[in-house]
Enzyme design. Structure first.
Site, PDB file in Angstrom:
ATOM      1  N   GLU A   1      85.382 -91.248  -9.242  1.00  0.00           N
ATOM      2  CA  GLU A   1      84.739 -92.427  -8.640  1.00  0.00           C
ATOM      3  C   GLU A   1      85.093 -93.671  -9.430  1.00  0.00           C
ATOM      4  O   GLU A   1      85.227 -93.616 -10.652  1.00  0.00           O
ATOM      5  CB  GLU A   1      83.211 -92.251  -8.710  1.00  0.00           C
ATOM      6  CG  GLU A   1      82.578 -91.716  -7.445  1.00  0.00           C
ATOM      7  CD  GLU A   1      82.240 -92.812  -6.446  1.00  0.00           C
ATOM      8  OE1 GLU A   1      82.995 -93.798  -6.335  1.00  0.00           O
ATOM      9  OE2 GLU A   1      81.218 -92.665  -5.769  1.00  0.00           O
TER      10      GLU A   1
ATOM     11  N   ASP B   1      76.793 -96.605  -9.571  1.00  0.00           N
ATOM     12  CA  ASP B   1      75.917 -97.771  -9.514  1.00  0.00           C
ATOM     13  C   ASP B   1      74.480 -97.294  -9.254  1.00  0.00           C
ATOM     14  O   ASP B   1      73.810 -96.842 -10.174  1.00  0.00           O
ATOM     15  CB  ASP B   1      76.471 -98.702  -8.432  1.00  0.00           C
ATOM     16  CG  ASP B   1      75.776-100.037  -8.352  1.00  0.00           C
ATOM     17  OD1 ASP B   1      75.316-100.535  -9.379  1.00  0.00           O
ATOM     18  OD2 ASP B   1      75.690-100.595  -7.240  1.00  0.00           O
TER      19      ASP B   1
HETATM   20  P1  IMP Z   1      76.330 -96.297  -5.560  1.00  0.00           P
HETATM   21  O1  IMP Z   1      76.241 -95.446  -4.345  1.00  0.00           O
HETATM   22  O2  IMP Z   1      75.319 -97.425  -5.531  1.00  0.00           O
HETATM   23  O3  IMP Z   1      76.325 -95.557  -6.864  1.00  0.00           O
HETATM   24  O4  IMP Z   1      77.657 -97.133  -5.433  1.00  0.00           O
HETATM   25  C1  IMP Z   1      78.888 -96.628  -5.541  1.00  0.00           C
HETATM   26  C2  IMP Z   1      79.865 -97.505  -4.800  1.00  0.00           C
HETATM   27  O5  IMP Z   1      79.427 -98.859  -4.680  1.00  0.00           O
HETATM   28  C3  IMP Z   1      81.145 -97.591  -5.563  1.00  0.00           C
HETATM   29  O6  IMP Z   1      82.017 -96.527  -5.261  1.00  0.00           O
HETATM   30  C4  IMP Z   1      81.683 -98.929  -5.153  1.00  0.00           C
HETATM   31  O7  IMP Z   1      82.445 -98.797  -3.970  1.00  0.00           O
HETATM   32  C5  IMP Z   1      80.474 -99.775  -4.868  1.00  0.00           C
HETATM   33  N1  IMP Z   1      80.150-100.690  -5.991  1.00  0.00           N
HETATM   34  C6  IMP Z   1      79.099-100.637  -6.826  1.00  0.00           C
HETATM   35  N2  IMP Z   1      79.120-101.627  -7.729  1.00  0.00           N
HETATM   36  C7  IMP Z   1      80.245-102.331  -7.469  1.00  0.00           C
HETATM   37  C8  IMP Z   1      80.838-103.486  -8.085  1.00  0.00           C
HETATM   38  O8  IMP Z   1      80.369-104.090  -9.064  1.00  0.00           O
HETATM   39  N3  IMP Z   1      81.996-103.917  -7.512  1.00  0.00           N
HETATM   40  C9  IMP Z   1      82.586-103.323  -6.448  1.00  0.00           C
HETATM   41  N4  IMP Z   1      82.064-102.225  -5.860  1.00  0.00           N
HETATM   42  C10 IMP Z   1      80.896-101.753  -6.357  1.00  0.00           C
END
Ligand code: IMP
Ligand code: MG
Length: 177
Positions: free
Chosen positions: A97, A101
């Site tokens: 990944e 986040d």
């Molecule tokens: P999660 O599901 O919130 O953990 O997010 C994962 C996905 O969110 C990542 O694979 C990214 O595509 C996107 N993402 C999270 N933070 C960022 C960032 O700072 N910049 C760009 N994409 C992000």
């Protein structure tokens, strides 16, 4: 555009971290085969560099999900866009990944992939924003822990742009306009 970008992690720092993660994975899976399973599209640059630092019998596969749309905030739900094409049963799967986040994407993918009965499922995330976590998940291999800033480059996008930047940059308000 470049005047609105601030380098947070340089290409040299990225290369160093990717080499370290490759060594860790090579050591942890010594004598075994692994499937590097990239989460499109953000992980494609990380996967291609990481793969070359892993001295194991390895194959690639890819999965695609949608979680962010074109906005900076998470949509709060994850949708499968493209599934893997190889059977995962009894395999060592390393999910690759770009960034961990909120944890929504990994939580969704973990459930989906564990149902395929892999021997082992590990997460390698180039970046980790622990302060944003909404679900209690952690990566097994982490390149950098970063603060709660929106970053682009080295695969990461804002509305599909900036994935090709060689450094990881903080996107400021005026960028992309
Ligand atoms: P999660 O599901 O919130 O953990 O997010 C994962 C996905 O969110 C990542 O694979 C990214 O595509 C996107 N993402 C999270 N933070 C960022 C960032 O700072 N910049 C760009 N994409 C992000
Ligand atoms: Mg993305």
């Amino acid at each position: 555009m470049s005047s609105h970008m601030e380098v947070l992690i340089s290409r040299e720092q990225i290369a160093e971290a990717v080499a370290r993660l490759g060594q860790e994975i090579t050591r942890d899976f010594a004598g075994e085969s692994v499937i590097l399973l990239g989460v499109l599209k953000g992980a494609c640059l990380f996967l291609s560099d990481l793969a070359r630092q892993i001295e194991l019998d390895a194959t690639f596969d890819f999965i695609a999900v949608r979680s962010y749309g074109t906005r900076k905030e998470s949509a709060g739900e994850v949708q499968l866009i493209k599934d893997v094409t190889t059977p995962l049963e009894d395999k060592n799967v390393i999910l690759v990944e770009d960034i961990l986040d909120t944890g929504l994407t990994f939580t969704f993918l973990r459930k989906l992939l564990l149902a395929r009965k892999p021997r082992m499922l590990k997460l390698a995330a180039l970046l980790d924003k622990p302060s944003r976590r909404e679900l209690p998940v952690e990566a097994d291999y982490v390149g950098f822990k970063i603060p709660d800033r929106f970053v682009v480059g080295y695969g990461l996008d804002y509305a599909e742009r900036f994935r090709n930047l060689p450094d990881i940059c903080v996107l400021t308000e005026n960028a992309g306009k």
